[in-house]
Design a protein around this motif. Structure first.
Motif, short mmCIF file in Angstrom:
data_model
loop_
_atom_site.label_atom_id
_atom_site.label_comp_id
_atom_site.label_asym_id
_atom_site.label_seq_id
_atom_site.Cartn_x
_atom_site.Cartn_y
_atom_site.Cartn_z
N TYR A 94 0.80 -1.14 0.00
CA TYR A 94 -0.08 -0.04 -0.06
C TYR A 94 0.90 1.26 0.06
O TYR A 94 1.64 1.09 0.60
CB TYR A 94 -0.79 0.15 1.24
N HIS A 95 0.56 2.24 -0.93
CA HIS A 95 1.23 3.51 -0.64
C HIS A 95 0.33 4.51 -0.01
O HIS A 95 -0.61 5.14 -0.66
CB HIS A 95 1.36 3.96 -2.38
N ALA A 98 -0.37 8.17 -1.22
CA ALA A 98 -1.03 8.80 -2.44
C ALA A 98 -2.50 8.98 -2.15
O ALA A 98 -2.94 9.34 -3.27
CB ALA A 98 -0.62 7.51 -3.39
N LEU A 101 -8.32 5.37 -2.49
CA LEU A 101 -9.23 5.10 -3.80
C LEU A 101 -10.66 5.12 -3.60
O LEU A 101 -11.09 4.47 -2.44
CB LEU A 101 -8.59 3.91 -4.35
N VAL A 139 -9.71 5.91 -10.89
CA VAL A 139 -8.95 4.94 -10.68
C VAL A 139 -8.28 4.32 -11.88
O VAL A 139 -9.04 4.11 -12.89
CB VAL A 139 -9.55 3.71 -9.77
N SER A 180 -3.74 3.53 -3.03
CA SER A 180 -2.81 3.28 -4.27
C SER A 180 -2.04 2.01 -3.82
O SER A 180 -1.21 1.71 -2.79
CB SER A 180 -1.87 4.29 -4.70
N THR A 181 -2.12 0.88 -4.60
CA THR A 181 -1.42 -0.46 -4.34
C THR A 181 -0.80 -0.98 -5.37
O THR A 181 -1.12 -1.04 -6.66
CB THR A 181 -2.96 -1.54 -3.80
N LYS A 182 0.36 -1.70 -5.01
CA LYS A 182 1.04 -2.63 -6.05
C LYS A 182 0.88 -4.05 -5.63
O LYS A 182 1.16 -4.36 -4.54
CB LYS A 182 2.89 -2.02 -5.99
N PHE A 196 -0.99 -2.69 -10.67
CA PHE A 196 -0.91 -1.46 -10.03
C PHE A 196 -2.43 -0.80 -9.69
O PHE A 196 -3.22 -0.72 -10.93
CB PHE A 196 -0.07 -0.21 -10.47
N THR A 198 -3.95 2.75 -8.90
CA THR A 198 -3.44 4.14 -8.70
C THR A 198 -4.62 5.00 -8.95
O THR A 198 -5.67 4.59 -9.59
CB THR A 198 -2.55 4.52 -9.38
N ARG A 200 -6.40 8.63 -10.16
CA ARG A 200 -6.12 9.36 -11.46
C ARG A 200 -7.29 10.57 -11.34
O ARG A 200 -8.41 10.52 -10.64
CB ARG A 200 -6.37 8.71 -12.57
#
Length: 365
Positions: A94-95, A98, A101, A139, A180-182, A196, A198, A200
């Motif tokens: 997890y970011h 950022a 979402l 997203v 935001s997730t990777k 990803f 993220t 937007r």
């Protein structure tokens, strides 16, 4: 850029055993048909036999990822989640900085990606990176391959990505961490791809309307609801891009969680993608990640619906819940009303299992 410690996304556990789920499904299916026709047709008898066959085993048929021998590809229409390949694993990062979402945006974008890739073979390799966006969702979903370091390194394929997105959506919901997730996707400890999710910026709004300069394939995002009132229990739902495919729906007063609805729909898409499409579609049952919700879809005897038709039905169901902002059980019929005719293509229902994991006064999302 600080990342949280990785989370291991394990396969969802089924709270209620498969036999109980399918017996409840069959009981509900029988009652709804009996009320309309007072008898079972030949097709319904065949479905009953499928459900009874599945219900006699004490084995949890959903947790097949550790024993691929239990999964018969031709039986997936009867409700078995596609198995994870040996050595498959995902890790999530997890970011936190950022921002959050939109949970509904994540769910809908995942449904859109699954629908777009439903026609692909489950094991089809990804030859290019991929990106999924919709003009009404803030997203972005990006899929990137990891370049193989050796000839024997596994290659990222369609099934790997679908399983990875499903695990991410499930874990984000359980953690209430829509950030935001990777997602690292690996086989036997080797990372073969990354996913990803993220945030937007949405396209600008002009005169109260969305700027529709997006490609035509993504511009149709506002299906039309026809019902007597905003809170009506029943009505019709149609996407203007395909006006002859009409979804008739009736809500019950039994509440369900949005997480269960969307993981149920995502599982249904995985079943369709994995299934042998040379065999005509008959029926399937899907269960949410928690096991608190089941979905039944069965073909009509008036016309043989295609797998693509079922995929469009699933996407309409997801859009219906979002547009109505109402998370209850529903029964539905999917009809083709083109060329002056009205033909039933498929029908089904969402069925809450037990109390659906709901606690009085709790947030249903």
């Amino acid at each position: 850029m600080e990342l949280r410690a990785p989370r291991i996304a394990s396969s969802p556990k089924i709270v209620l055993g498969a036999p109980t789920v399918f017996l409840k499904l069959f009981s509900r299916f029988h009652r709804s048909v009996d009320a309309l026709t007072m008898k079972l047709s030949t097709d319904i008898l065949q479905l009953a036999l499928c459900l009874v066959y599945l219900s006699v085993s004490d084995t949890d048929i959903y947790n097949t990822h550790n024993d691929n021998s239990k999964c018969d590809k031709n039986s997936l229409s009867n409700g078995i989640r596609p198995p994870e390949p040996p050595g498959f694993a995902t890790k999530m990062y997890y970011h936190a900085e950022a921002g959050r979402l939109s949970p509904i945006g994540v769910y809908l974008l995942a449904v859109t990606y699954f629908h777009a890739h439903q026609r692909w073979a489950w094991t089809l390799p990804l030859y290019t990176d991929a990106m999924q966006e919709r003009p009404d969702i803030p997203v972005t979903l990006i899929v990137k391959r990891v370049k193989a370091s050796a000839a024997e390194t596994p290659v990222l394929n369609n099934g790997h990505v679908l399983l990875g997105i499903y695990a991410a959506v499930d874990l984000m919901s359980k953690d209430s961490s829509f950030l935001s997730t990777k997602v690292d996707v690996s086989l036997h400890g080797t990372t073969i791809g990354r996913i990803f999710l993220t945030a937007r910026q949405l396209p600008r709004i002009e005169n109260g309307a969305l700027n529709t300069s997006a490609p035509a394939s993504t511009a149709s995002t506002s299906p039309i609801i026809n019902s007597s009132s905003a809170n009506s229990d029943s009505g019709t739902f149609v996407d203007p891009a395909y006006p002859s495919d009409i979804l008739y729906y009736t809500f019950s007063d039994r509440r369900i969680k949005s997480h269960d609805i969307f993981t149920c729909i995502l599982e249904a898409f995985m079943i369709l993608t994995y299934d042998d499409k040379t065999i005509p579609f008959f029926a399937f049952n899907a269960v949410s990640a928690t096991g608190n919700l089941a979905l039944n879809v069965h073909a009509s005897d008036e016309v043989r619906i295609t797998y693509n038709g079922v995929g469009w039905l699933l996407r309409l169901l997801a859009s219906l819940y979002v547009r109505k902002k109402r998370f209850d059980e529903i029964e539905f019929t999917f009809r083709d009303e083109s060329m002056g005719r009205s033909v039933k293509q498929a029908e089904g229902f969402f069925l809450r299992v037990g109390n659906g994991g709901l606690i009085e006064g709790a947030d249903i999302a």
